[in-house]
Structures are given as C-alpha cells and as structure tokens.
Write an enzyme that holds these catalytic residues in place. Structure first.
Site, PDB file in Angstrom:
ATOM      1  N   PHE A 299       0.921  -1.108   0.094  1.00  0.00           N
ATOM      2  CA  PHE A 299      -0.045   0.034  -0.057  1.00  0.00           C
ATOM      3  C   PHE A 299       0.820   1.343  -0.065  1.00  0.00           C
ATOM      4  O   PHE A 299       1.706   1.477   1.066  1.00  0.00           O
ATOM      5  CB  PHE A 299      -0.947  -0.075   1.195  1.00  0.00           C
ATOM      6  CG  PHE A 299      -1.835   1.317   1.212  1.00  0.00           C
ATOM      7  CD1 PHE A 299      -3.119   1.174   1.231  1.00  0.00           C
ATOM      8  CD2 PHE A 299      -1.203   2.640   1.619  1.00  0.00           C
ATOM      9  CE1 PHE A 299      -3.907   2.120   1.478  1.00  0.00           C
ATOM     10  CE2 PHE A 299      -1.964   3.462   1.852  1.00  0.00           C
ATOM     11  CZ  PHE A 299      -3.294   3.730   1.681  1.00  0.00           C
ATOM     12  N   GLU A 300       0.916   1.965  -0.955  1.00  0.00           N
ATOM     13  CA  GLU A 300       1.699   3.466  -0.955  1.00  0.00           C
ATOM     14  C   GLU A 300       1.056   4.315  -1.789  1.00  0.00           C
ATOM     15  O   GLU A 300       0.436   3.853  -3.093  1.00  0.00           O
ATOM     16  CB  GLU A 300       2.873   3.174  -1.365  1.00  0.00           C
ATOM     17  CG  GLU A 300       3.399   2.507  -2.633  1.00  0.00           C
ATOM     18  CD  GLU A 300       4.924   2.795  -2.845  1.00  0.00           C
ATOM     19  OE1 GLU A 300       5.578   2.653  -1.946  1.00  0.00           O
ATOM     20  OE2 GLU A 300       5.238   2.370  -3.970  1.00  0.00           O
ATOM     21  N   ILE A 301       0.726   5.560  -1.482  1.00  0.00           N
ATOM     22  CA  ILE A 301       0.223   6.605  -2.385  1.00  0.00           C
ATOM     23  C   ILE A 301       1.295   7.409  -2.673  1.00  0.00           C
ATOM     24  O   ILE A 301       1.841   8.137  -1.341  1.00  0.00           O
ATOM     25  CB  ILE A 301      -1.108   7.093  -1.901  1.00  0.00           C
ATOM     26  CG1 ILE A 301      -2.099   6.170  -1.670  1.00  0.00           C
ATOM     27  CG2 ILE A 301      -1.583   8.319  -2.754  1.00  0.00           C
ATOM     28  CD1 ILE A 301      -3.576   6.461  -0.869  1.00  0.00           C
TER      29      ILE A 301
END
Length: 402
Positions: A299-301
């Site tokens: 999960f990375e934005i």
C-alpha cells in the site's frame, strides 16, 4: 475597636485573592481528563496513547477535501475534476481473480465515486481473460502495459555464480522468497524502474494496489487531490520491521552514498526512525545500524516526482550497481523507506489512518463507523509475535501523526 489601617489593607488583599482563586476554580475543567494536553512536545514526543494505533481516533485527514459534486468525477469525462493520477499494480495473468478481489474492494469503498484509471503492468502480455475480468470490475478506464525487458531482466553486472551462492546462504538463514528470481526482479522494478515506464509519463500520483488485498472503510474524498493540495509526497498505511538478513548491507551502502552526497540529506529528515532499533522484536538484530523500519509498500500513495528526482535516481543507481537486489533481497519497501526517511521532509509523509486495509497477515483497522469487515484496532492475523513487528510507534515518536 477599629482595626489598624495596616490590618484593614491586609484583610482586603486577602479577600481579593480569595475571590480571584474562586473564579479560576469555576473556570477550570472539572477533572484532569477534560484538560486538552498537546499530544506532542519537543521533550517527550508522543504520549503512549498517541503511539498506540488501537487507541488512536481514526478519521479523515485535515481539509480541504475535494468530494463528488454532481457529475464532476463521471467516468470517461476529459473535463472531470480528476488530477493526473492512476491506481497501479504489477500483476500476473494467473492472479486475475485475486486482482479482481482487490478491485472490487477499492471500487466499493472509494473509486466508484472518483473513477480514477487502473494501470496494470506485467512482464508478459496480458491475456484476454485477464482483461475481460478486470474491465468488468470498474467503470473507470483500464490500461494494460508490458514491462520492457531492459527494465525487468537481471542487469549485466550481476554475477550469476555469486547470485546463486548468495541465495543458498540466505535460504539457510530462512529469508523468505529469496529463491524466487522473479521476486528479486519485482523488488528492483518496484524500487526504481516503475516510475520510468512510458505509460506513467503524464502521471504525477499513483496508488499501488496488489492482488488479494482488502479495503474496509468508505472514503468519500479525492485522496490524490488531497495529496496535491497538502503538498504530500508519500502516504502509507502499515509500518513494519523487516528481516535484517534480507537488507544486511543496505544501510552501509546508503551511508557510502550519503558520504559522497551529503547535501542530498533533507534537514528535516526521519533518520532517527531509521536508526532506532530499541523496539526490535525479540531475537532480531538491527541491520548494521538500520532499524529495518519500513513502510509496507504493497500500500503506497505517492508523488512520482520524488522517484524521478535527481537525488533518488542517483541513489537507486548506486544501490542497483551494488547488487543488493540480487545478492541479498532488498525489497522496494525498505529502499523506498530509507530514501524517504533521509532525502524528504518528514512532514510530507502521511499516515492514512482512515483507510482500512489488509494485506495478509497485517491490518490497519480504524475505529470508525465508516468501516466494516475488520475488528477496530486489529493489527495482525494470527501469532502474537506478529504484533511485535509494528513499527508505527517509532514513527509516531519521531514524526507524529498529521
């Protein structure tokens, strides 16, 4: 008999002090629990409640927040309010059903409102079956991209005899996935090659989503626009310790790079988070000075500008030439995390506490009525030792929660 003048003055002063104290008592909170004490001070850092994700009141980040108004985020509208951003995944054809599971969750909780495009990458051509299943899971545009061989293949400077010997040694140390050549290639691609793919040349932000993950909370603001409006570089969800054996020389190689390029280190960095190994799980050692704390990058934005910057390109090239993606098992998570922790302003890194998420075996489960399907405060799925892998308390200690 009249009191002396001095006694009258003293009595008057005493009465005034009594009245002042009485008024202050009436104005004060009834109990200590009503006093709002700042959660962070330069001396003490965050208090224990703030450092415990289970006790943290999870909610939306500070505004302004851009939301759906009428059809401003309608699919296939070139004049929509969407910014240059995409959801992306490196995925194999045989993972189609698991990818659809992830898509359904994120579409249900967020993207059916905003209709950001999905971009899928694969080192093999996508099958028609994969395309058919994934297109059916969203109203948004879907793109299918091939990873160029020069981005995926093992670099020419890697000594394959040394690679095979290293794999054998790491297998004896029970380092996960080290025997899978494609895993090493994936880690390298996610670390430094994905941002260079031509399909992303017009994109600024991305949200990485992997197959077979879950999203639990209704999110009704444009996450990408929030990153842009608040000048954020990176958003994470889960923060863990890594296997020291898998990144044994990452920190020494990083220190070599920093010694040659001291001006690249940001003055407001998170180096203390990278070096504090006091909370390491029992029987684990730090990796030559590196705590192994890292943002779990499934999960990375993020803002692609950081990965394309001169600083990061030179750092990645240095690591790539050192060979640790193959001779060890440097993952994109620790590589990204070390770079962010040293070369970026730590205030530009955001914990998305309000986005409920699971990638087996870890969770981020907010205590929020907008969430369903997970237990509030739950961090791991299974053995108690997994709880000790949580590195968020160290992040809150040195950086805080914005």
């Amino acid at each position: 008999m009249a009191l002396p003048k001095s006694m009258r003055y003293l009595a008057g002063a005493t009465f005034c002090i009594f009245i002042y104290l009485f008024v202050q008592i009436l104005r004060a909170p009834a109990s200590e629990s009503e006093i709002k004490v700042p959660s962070k001070t330069p001396e003490s850092g965050y208090n224990s409640k703030d450092r415990d994700p289970q006790l943290d009141p999870s909610g939306e980040p500070p505004g302004p927040l851009r939301r759906v108004e009428g059809d401003n985020y309608a699919p296939n509208d070139p004049a929509s309010a969407r910014i240059n951003a995409t959801i992306l995944s490196l995925v194999r054809n045989e993972e189609a059903d698991d990818m659809v599971q992830s898509m359904r969750d994120l579409e249900r909780t967020w993207n059916h409102k905003f209709n950001y495009p999905w971009t899928f990458f694969n080192d093999k051509p996508f099958t028609e079956e994969f395309k058919e299943k994934t297109r059916a899971a969203t109203k948004a545009e879907v793109r299918y991209e091939l990873v160029p061989a020069e981005h995926w293949d093992i670099p020419s400077w890697i000594n394959m005899d040394l690679y095979n010997e290293s794999v054998s040694l790491l297998l004896e140390q029970k380092v996960q996935y080290v025997e899978r050549q494609s895993y090493h290639q994936m880690c390298r691609w996610n670390s430094g090659m994905f941002s260079e793919h031509p399909a992303l040349k017009d994109m600024q932000y991305y949200w990485r989503v992997e197959p077979n993950v879950h999203f639990f909370c209704d999110v009704d603001y444009d996450v990408f626009a929030w990153m842009q409006d608040h000048n954020k570089t990176y958003g994470f969800n889960i923060n863990l310790f890594d296997s020291p054996q898998s990144v044994a020389t990452l920190w020494p190689e990083t220190k070599k790079f920093v010694e040659d390029n001291p001006s690249y280190v940001h003055p407001n960095n998170a180096q203390e988070w990278l070096e504090d190994g006091k909370r390491r799980p029992e029987n684990h050692q730090i990796a030559h000075g590196y705590s192994t704390c890292h943002f779990w990058s499934n999960f990375e934005i993020g803002d692609l500008s950081f990965w394309r910057s001169k600083t990061y390109r030179e750092y990645f090239t240095h690591l790539d030439r050192a060979g640790g993606f193959f001779y060890e098992r440097w993952g994109d998570a620790p590589v990204h995390s070390v770079a962010l922790g040293l070369f970026e302003d730590k205030t530009k890194i955001h914990w998305f506490r309000d986005i409920g998420y699971q990638h087996i075996p870890f969770f981020n489960c907010p205590n929020n009525p907008k969430c369903s399907g997970c237990v509030a405060g739950k961090f791991s799925d299974g053995a108690k030792w997994l709880e000790r892998e949580d590195c968020r308390p160290l992040w809150f200690k040195y950086v805080g929660m914005d």
